[in-house]
Motif scaffolding. Structure first.
Motif, mmCIF file in Angstrom:
data_model
loop_
_atom_site.group_PDB
_atom_site.id
_atom_site.type_symbol
_atom_site.label_atom_id
_atom_site.label_comp_id
_atom_site.label_asym_id
_atom_site.label_seq_id
_atom_site.Cartn_x
_atom_site.Cartn_y
_atom_site.Cartn_z
ATOM 1 N N ILE A 4 0.662 -1.107 0.428
ATOM 2 C CA ILE A 4 0.243 0.141 -0.042
ATOM 3 C C ILE A 4 1.070 1.139 0.192
ATOM 4 O O ILE A 4 0.407 2.202 -0.443
ATOM 5 N N ALA A 8 1.180 4.087 -3.094
ATOM 6 C CA ALA A 8 0.094 5.184 -2.432
ATOM 7 C C ALA A 8 1.971 5.954 -2.997
ATOM 8 O O ALA A 8 0.969 7.491 -3.542
ATOM 9 N N SER A 29 -0.492 4.452 -14.018
ATOM 10 C CA SER A 29 -1.503 3.443 -13.160
ATOM 11 C C SER A 29 -1.986 2.684 -14.071
ATOM 12 O O SER A 29 -1.147 1.371 -13.894
ATOM 13 N N ALA A 50 -9.673 3.594 -8.436
ATOM 14 C CA ALA A 50 -8.891 4.859 -8.014
ATOM 15 C C ALA A 50 -9.184 5.961 -8.930
ATOM 16 O O ALA A 50 -9.112 7.174 -7.287
ATOM 17 N N THR A 54 -9.485 9.969 -6.358
ATOM 18 C CA THR A 54 -8.224 11.465 -6.916
ATOM 19 C C THR A 54 -9.285 12.256 -7.133
ATOM 20 O O THR A 54 -8.461 14.085 -7.597
ATOM 21 N N TRP A 204 -7.108 -4.897 -5.273
ATOM 22 C CA TRP A 204 -7.734 -3.542 -3.892
ATOM 23 C C TRP A 204 -6.174 -3.402 -3.413
ATOM 24 O O TRP A 204 -6.390 -1.791 -3.206
ATOM 25 N N LEU A 205 -5.733 -3.845 -3.076
ATOM 26 C CA LEU A 205 -4.294 -3.177 -1.953
ATOM 27 C C LEU A 205 -3.436 -1.904 -3.259
ATOM 28 O O LEU A 205 -3.297 -1.121 -2.218
ATOM 29 N N VAL A 207 -5.059 -0.310 -5.472
ATOM 30 C CA VAL A 207 -5.452 0.068 -5.531
ATOM 31 C C VAL A 207 -5.738 1.690 -4.330
ATOM 32 O O VAL A 207 -6.532 2.585 -4.147
ATOM 33 N N VAL A 208 -5.986 1.337 -3.332
ATOM 34 C CA VAL A 208 -6.332 2.041 -2.231
ATOM 35 C C VAL A 208 -5.256 2.905 -1.828
ATOM 36 O O VAL A 208 -4.703 3.463 -1.397
ATOM 37 N N GLY A 209 -3.851 1.776 -2.340
ATOM 38 C CA GLY A 209 -2.489 2.781 -2.141
ATOM 39 C C GLY A 209 -3.007 4.054 -3.239
ATOM 40 O O GLY A 209 -2.083 5.267 -3.094
ATOM 41 N N ILE A 211 -5.178 5.400 -4.342
ATOM 42 C CA ILE A 211 -5.890 6.737 -3.734
ATOM 43 C C ILE A 211 -5.219 7.698 -2.609
ATOM 44 O O ILE A 211 -5.826 8.823 -3.280
ATOM 45 N N ILE A 212 -5.305 6.403 -1.554
ATOM 46 C CA ILE A 212 -4.370 6.969 -0.799
ATOM 47 C C ILE A 212 -3.220 8.431 -1.258
ATOM 48 O O ILE A 212 -3.221 9.692 -0.564
#
Length: 298
Positions: A4, A8, A29, A50, A54, A204-205, A207-209, A211-212
């Motif tokens: 992540i 990120a 990405s 993502a 954003t 998803w991991l 993607v979460v990164g 997004i953050i």
């Protein structure tokens, strides 16, 4: 957790480029996800998942900074949403091998668009003699949305240079309007992928990164739009996108081997570094209002 954090950082860098140049988040990405072996439709779906938060934060930040023209936004966002939905449905309906070739080809093309725009200061659409031509806006949005969905990115490389050509806006307004419209397109594309069931295998991991990193950087990028040296940044991004996707294509075809690969990659990196330096000199001379001659890129 490290995965992540790594994504990120990648998402933050991609959003920094996108928020200041008006292009780069989707292309970057999607390139990263494809290089990890993610299927094309899934990579595009993940990229647009993502993009939802954003682009929302980026669009609001640009709007607060006064960088958004709502009239132009509506004229490109609505057809962009239509094109994006259709592109998502098309990508989920074609074979995996065809999708890989199509997406890699599009990403290389958009890398070239970015490279030519910033490295050589060339635009692919001529400026209409009438100046601001509203009739161009809907086709630009439709095309941008379609290639954004099918290529995993492409909204910025299509729409930003086009709006710089067919409107009289300064760069920061074009970048802000493009970023704000991209949220509408991302919603539509994500809906298309949900319809095509491409969301089931989304990693998803990462993607979460993304997004953050993107959400944290978006407000700062909006404030810096128009203030940073665009030419060298765009040149480096375009060169990197071309390199990564070209390596993937060559590897899929059987590739070259060993030292030859290394020499070609180093030669390309050296060429892009030299081109970015020349682009920076050109941009600096233009900003200073001088007619200093900048050496050619040869």
């Amino acid at each position: 957790m490290w995965l992540i954090a790594a994504f990120a950082l990648a998402g933050g860098l991609a959003q920094f480029v996108d928020g200041t140049l008006g292009m780069g988040f989707g292309v970057t990405s999607a390139t990263v996800l494809l290089s990890l072996g993610v299927a094309p439709a899934t990579a595009s779906a993940a990229t647009h998942a993502a993009k939802l938060p954003t682009t929302l934060i980026s669009g609001l930040s640009h709007w607060r900074a006064g960088n958004v023209d709502t009239r132009v936004l509506l004229r490109v966002a609505v057809p962009g949403a239509i094109g994006g939905f259709l592109g998502a449905v098309v990508l989920t309906s074609i074979s995996l091998s065809a999708a890989k070739g199509w997406m890699a080809g599009l990403l290389i093309f958009f890398g070239l668009v970015i490279l030519v725009r910033f490295g050589f200061d060339k635009r692919l659409i001529p400026t209409p003699s009438s100046g601001d031509s509203a009739r161009w806006l809907s086709p630009i949005g439709l095309l941008g949305g379609f290639v954004d969905a099918t290529g995993g990115g492409g909204w910025g490389p299509v729409v930003t240079p086009s709006l710089m050509t067919v409107t009289r806006h300064e760069p920061r307004r074009v970048v802000g309007t493009t970023n704000a419209a991209e949220f509408v397109v991302a919603v539509s594309v994500s809906t298309g992928f949900i319809t095509g069931v491409a969301h089931e295998d989304i990693p998803w991991l990462p993607v979460v990164g993304l997004i953050i990193g993107g959400v944290l950087v978006a407000p700062f990028a909006a404030r810096l739009a128009g203030r940073l040296p665009h030419a060298p940044m765009g040149t480096l991004v375009g060169g990197l996108v071309i390199l990564v996707n070209a390596v993937s294509v060559v590897a899929a075809l059987g590739g070259l081997h060993g030292a030859v690969d290394a020499v070609l990659i180093l030669a390309w990196i050296g060429f892009i570094a030299r081109l970015a330096h020349l682009a920076w000199l050109r941009e600096k001379a233009t900003a200073a209002g001088t007619n200093d001659e900048v050496p050619a890129a040869a």
